[in-house]
Write an enzyme that holds these catalytic residues in place. Structure first.
Site, PDB file in Angstrom:
ATOM      1  CB  THR A  58      30.383  -6.147  29.099  1.00  0.00           C
ATOM      2  OG1 THR A  58      31.600  -6.866  29.113  1.00  0.00           O
ATOM      3  CG2 THR A  58      30.040  -5.727  27.693  1.00  0.00           C
ATOM      4  N   GLY A  59      29.742  -5.586  32.183  1.00  0.00           N
ATOM      5  CA  GLY A  59      29.922  -6.096  33.543  1.00  0.00           C
ATOM      6  C   GLY A  59      29.016  -7.286  33.724  1.00  0.00           C
ATOM      7  CG  PHE A 112      24.608  -6.795  37.294  1.00  0.00           C
ATOM      8  CD1 PHE A 112      24.523  -8.119  37.677  1.00  0.00           C
ATOM      9  CD2 PHE A 112      25.266  -5.896  38.112  1.00  0.00           C
ATOM     10  CE1 PHE A 112      25.072  -8.536  38.860  1.00  0.00           C
ATOM     11  CE2 PHE A 112      25.826  -6.320  39.301  1.00  0.00           C
ATOM     12  CZ  PHE A 112      25.731  -7.637  39.678  1.00  0.00           C
ATOM     13  N   GLY A 113      25.184  -5.692  32.922  1.00  0.00           N
ATOM     14  CA  GLY A 113      24.803  -4.868  31.784  1.00  0.00           C
ATOM     15  C   GLY A 113      26.005  -4.389  31.020  1.00  0.00           C
ATOM     16  NE  ARG A 114      25.386  -4.476  25.748  1.00  0.00           N
ATOM     17  CZ  ARG A 114      26.170  -5.166  24.875  1.00  0.00           C
ATOM     18  NH1 ARG A 114      26.982  -4.547  24.059  1.00  0.00           N
ATOM     19  NH2 ARG A 114      26.094  -6.481  24.829  1.00  0.00           N
ATOM     20  CB  VAL A 115      29.466   1.071  30.300  1.00  0.00           C
ATOM     21  CG1 VAL A 115      29.731   2.567  30.220  1.00  0.00           C
ATOM     22  CG2 VAL A 115      29.075   0.682  31.722  1.00  0.00           C
ATOM     23  CG  ASP A 159      33.305  -4.119  42.941  1.00  0.00           C
ATOM     24  OD1 ASP A 159      34.158  -5.011  43.165  1.00  0.00           O
ATOM     25  OD2 ASP A 159      32.561  -4.142  41.951  1.00  0.00           O
ATOM     26  CE  LYS A 219      36.045  -5.101  39.998  1.00  0.00           C
ATOM     27  NZ  LYS A 219      35.515  -6.393  39.538  1.00  0.00           N
ATOM     28  CG  ASN A 239      34.974  -1.170  39.522  1.00  0.00           C
ATOM     29  OD1 ASN A 239      34.592  -1.352  38.362  1.00  0.00           O
ATOM     30  ND2 ASN A 239      34.565  -1.916  40.538  1.00  0.00           N
ATOM     31  CG  ASP A 253      30.821  -1.029  39.293  1.00  0.00           C
ATOM     32  OD1 ASP A 253      29.637  -0.957  39.659  1.00  0.00           O
ATOM     33  OD2 ASP A 253      31.367  -2.090  38.940  1.00  0.00           O
ATOM     34  CB  THR A 313      36.370  -8.508  42.754  1.00  0.00           C
ATOM     35  OG1 THR A 313      35.410  -7.740  42.038  1.00  0.00           O
ATOM     36  CG2 THR A 313      37.267  -9.247  41.786  1.00  0.00           C
TER      37      THR A 313
HETATM   38  N1  LIG Z   1      31.745   6.977  32.888  1.00  0.00           N
HETATM   39  C1  LIG Z   1      32.478   6.097  32.227  1.00  0.00           C
HETATM   40  N2  LIG Z   1      33.354   6.488  31.275  1.00  0.00           N
HETATM   41  C2  LIG Z   1      34.081   5.584  30.603  1.00  0.00           C
HETATM   42  N3  LIG Z   1      34.024   4.258  30.818  1.00  0.00           N
HETATM   43  C3  LIG Z   1      33.205   3.793  31.750  1.00  0.00           C
HETATM   44  C4  LIG Z   1      32.384   4.673  32.513  1.00  0.00           C
HETATM   45  N4  LIG Z   1      31.668   3.931  33.376  1.00  0.00           N
HETATM   46  C5  LIG Z   1      32.029   2.650  33.168  1.00  0.00           C
HETATM   47  N5  LIG Z   1      32.937   2.549  32.186  1.00  0.00           N
HETATM   48  C6  LIG Z   1      33.553   1.310  31.679  1.00  0.00           C
HETATM   49  O1  LIG Z   1      32.637   0.242  31.770  1.00  0.00           O
HETATM   50  C7  LIG Z   1      33.120  -0.759  32.693  1.00  0.00           C
HETATM   51  C8  LIG Z   1      31.944  -1.364  33.435  1.00  0.00           C
HETATM   52  O2  LIG Z   1      31.269  -0.345  34.150  1.00  0.00           O
HETATM   53  P1  LIG Z   1      30.897  -0.550  35.682  1.00  0.00           P
HETATM   54  O3  LIG Z   1      30.138   0.641  36.154  1.00  0.00           O
HETATM   55  O4  LIG Z   1      32.136  -0.936  36.411  1.00  0.00           O
HETATM   56  O5  LIG Z   1      29.873  -1.751  35.563  1.00  0.00           O
HETATM   57  P2  LIG Z   1      29.822  -3.207  36.194  1.00  0.00           P
HETATM   58  O6  LIG Z   1      28.969  -3.063  37.404  1.00  0.00           O
HETATM   59  O7  LIG Z   1      29.135  -3.970  35.138  1.00  0.00           O
HETATM   60  O8  LIG Z   1      31.220  -3.655  36.502  1.00  0.00           O
HETATM   61  C9  LIG Z   1      34.123  -0.014  33.563  1.00  0.00           C
HETATM   62  O9  LIG Z   1      35.070  -0.889  34.131  1.00  0.00           O
HETATM   63  C10 LIG Z   1      34.748   0.933  32.548  1.00  0.00           C
HETATM   64  O10 LIG Z   1      35.706   0.295  31.743  1.00  0.00           O
HETATM   65 MG   LIG Z   2      32.822  -2.646  37.482  1.00  0.00          MG
END
Ligand SMILES: Nc1ncnc2c1ncn2[C@@H]1O[C@H](COP(=O)(O)OP(=O)(O)O)[C@@H](O)[C@H]1O
Ligand SMILES: [Mg+2]
Length: 351
Positions: free
Chosen positions: A49-50, A52-55, A164, A166, A169, A182, A199
């Site tokens: 989760t970030g 703005f949303g979730r993955v 970004d 870190k 990501n 990200d 960050t």
């Molecule tokens: N393609 C992916 N495969 C596996 N995990 C992912 C993937 N994309 C994102 N994640 C997981 O989701 C988290 C949040 O995604 P991210 O794109 O960094 O969004 P945010 O902008 O909310 O930080 C990542 O830090 C990671 O742990």
């Molecule tokens: Mg992120």
């Protein structure tokens, strides 16, 4: 032995997310010959989760393959003033293909949310491996740094600043190679840009001072990343973001006794306040970083072609294994997302 400073920082398992301050996209609903539809995906589990949303891990019912779906509620994107950032994220992801950068497969939206479909990177975040290990040896750190250097070099050649960098990501794939993910703050640069984003611990001084910033901020962040990998904590940290900014601007770094002096030399050259004198941002660009003594044993062509064996191999069982990710509360299925008015919906046309 871990220093007391080390303990303080490692106590904080999750860092606060990234800050939220501030070409017409092509409609992509095909990948090869396949035309995707949202109904064809089963959403299985939240893996990130970030701000703005979730993955979520999801499964394609047609092929049974696993993917990661990033889902953003449009109402939140508007509220947090991230419309332009999210559009940048998609446009930029469409233009890139690199062994150490995440591959986006498809994007779509319905009347409440935006969806971005990615390959599923099953090893989890470098962050997790770093916190579990405490810190990395110079050999391990230089391997990851090398893959990051190539990713940044590639982006910068395309005039993209990432903004970004870190360990949260950076994901590890099944074999242990990195995937930079990200692109929420990535931007195509013409000259300089002014938005305050990133960050706190990883912000370059020129971002804090709102001087306008460019690719140099990514080289700064690389310096922070290398320091954090080799020490277990970033060079500037505090509970309060403003105190972090003061420390960044004061520029005083405490060096753990064990740190490799050659790595220290590179970190110092990356964490130069004056960005015109920062390594990576000078006449020879990334080449200066690649030629630094810390990378003396690195054969860059072997790194790029994944001929160097990664130092850590993620443990993964079956294909859709999520053991390398934290558990997150699932979204309440019955809670309706706020509906948007026509104007608001139009701002996402073509996504
Ligand atoms: N393609 C992916 N495969 C596996 N995990 C992912 C993937 N994309 C994102 N994640 C997981 O989701 C988290 C949040 O995604 P991210 O794109 O960094 O969004 P945010 O902008 O909310 O930080 C990542 O830090 C990671 O742990
Ligand atoms: Mg992120």
């Amino acid at each position: 032995m871990a220093s007391s400073k080390d303990k303080v920082y490692r106590g904080k398992l999750k860092r606060a997310g990234s800050l939220t301050m501030k070409e017409p996209p092509v409609i992509t609903n095909v990948s090869g010959d396949r035309v995707f539809r949202l109904e064809e995906f089963d959403i299985i589990k939240t893996i990130g989760t970030g701000t703005f949303g979730r993955v979520s891990l999801c499964r394609d019912k047609v092929t049974t393959s696993y993917y990661a779906m990033k889902i953003l509620e449009m109402a939140d994107v508007i509220k947090l003033k991230q419309v332009e950032h999210v559009k940048n994220e998609k446009t930029i992801l469409q233009q890139i293909r690199h062994p150490f950068i995440i591959n986006m497969v498809w994007t779509t939206h319905d009347d409440t949310s935006l969806y971005m479909l990615f390959e599923y990177v099953c090893g989890g975040e470098l962050f997790t491996y770093l916190r579990n290990a405490g810190r990395f040896s110079s050999i391990i750190g230089s391997f990851y740094a090398a893959e990051v250097v190539l990713a940044l070099e590639y982006l910068h050649k395309k005039q993209i600043v990432y903004r970004d960098l870190k360990p949260e990501n950076l994901l590890l794939d099944r074999d242990g190679h990195l995937k930079l993910t990200d692109f929420g703050f990535a931007k195509i640069l013409n000259d300089r840009t002014w938005t305050l984003c990133g960050t706190p611990e990883y912000l370059a001084p020129e971002i804090i001072q709102s001087k306008g910033h460019n690719k140099a901020v990514d080289w700064w962040a690389l310096g922070i990343l290398i320091y954090e990998m080799l020490s277990g904590y970033p060079p500037y940290f505090d509970e309060n973001p403003f105190a972090i900014y003061e420390k960044i601007l004061a520029g005083k770094i405490e060096w753990p006794r064990h740190i490799d002096p050659v790595a220290k030399d590179l970190i110092k050259k990356l964490l130069v306040q004056d960005r015109t004198k920062r390594i990576g941002n000078m006449k020879n660009g990334a080449e200066d970083v690649k030629r630094h003594r810390w990378f003396k044993g690195t054969i860059w062509d072997d790194i790029l072609n994944k001929r160097v064996k990664p130092p850590l191999l993620p443990y993964v069982g079956s294909d859709g294994d999520t053991r390398n990710f934290d558990n997150y509360p699932e979204k309440d299925q019955f809670k309706r997302s706020p509906l948007l008015n026509t104007n608001e919906l139009e701002s996402f046309n073509g996504f």
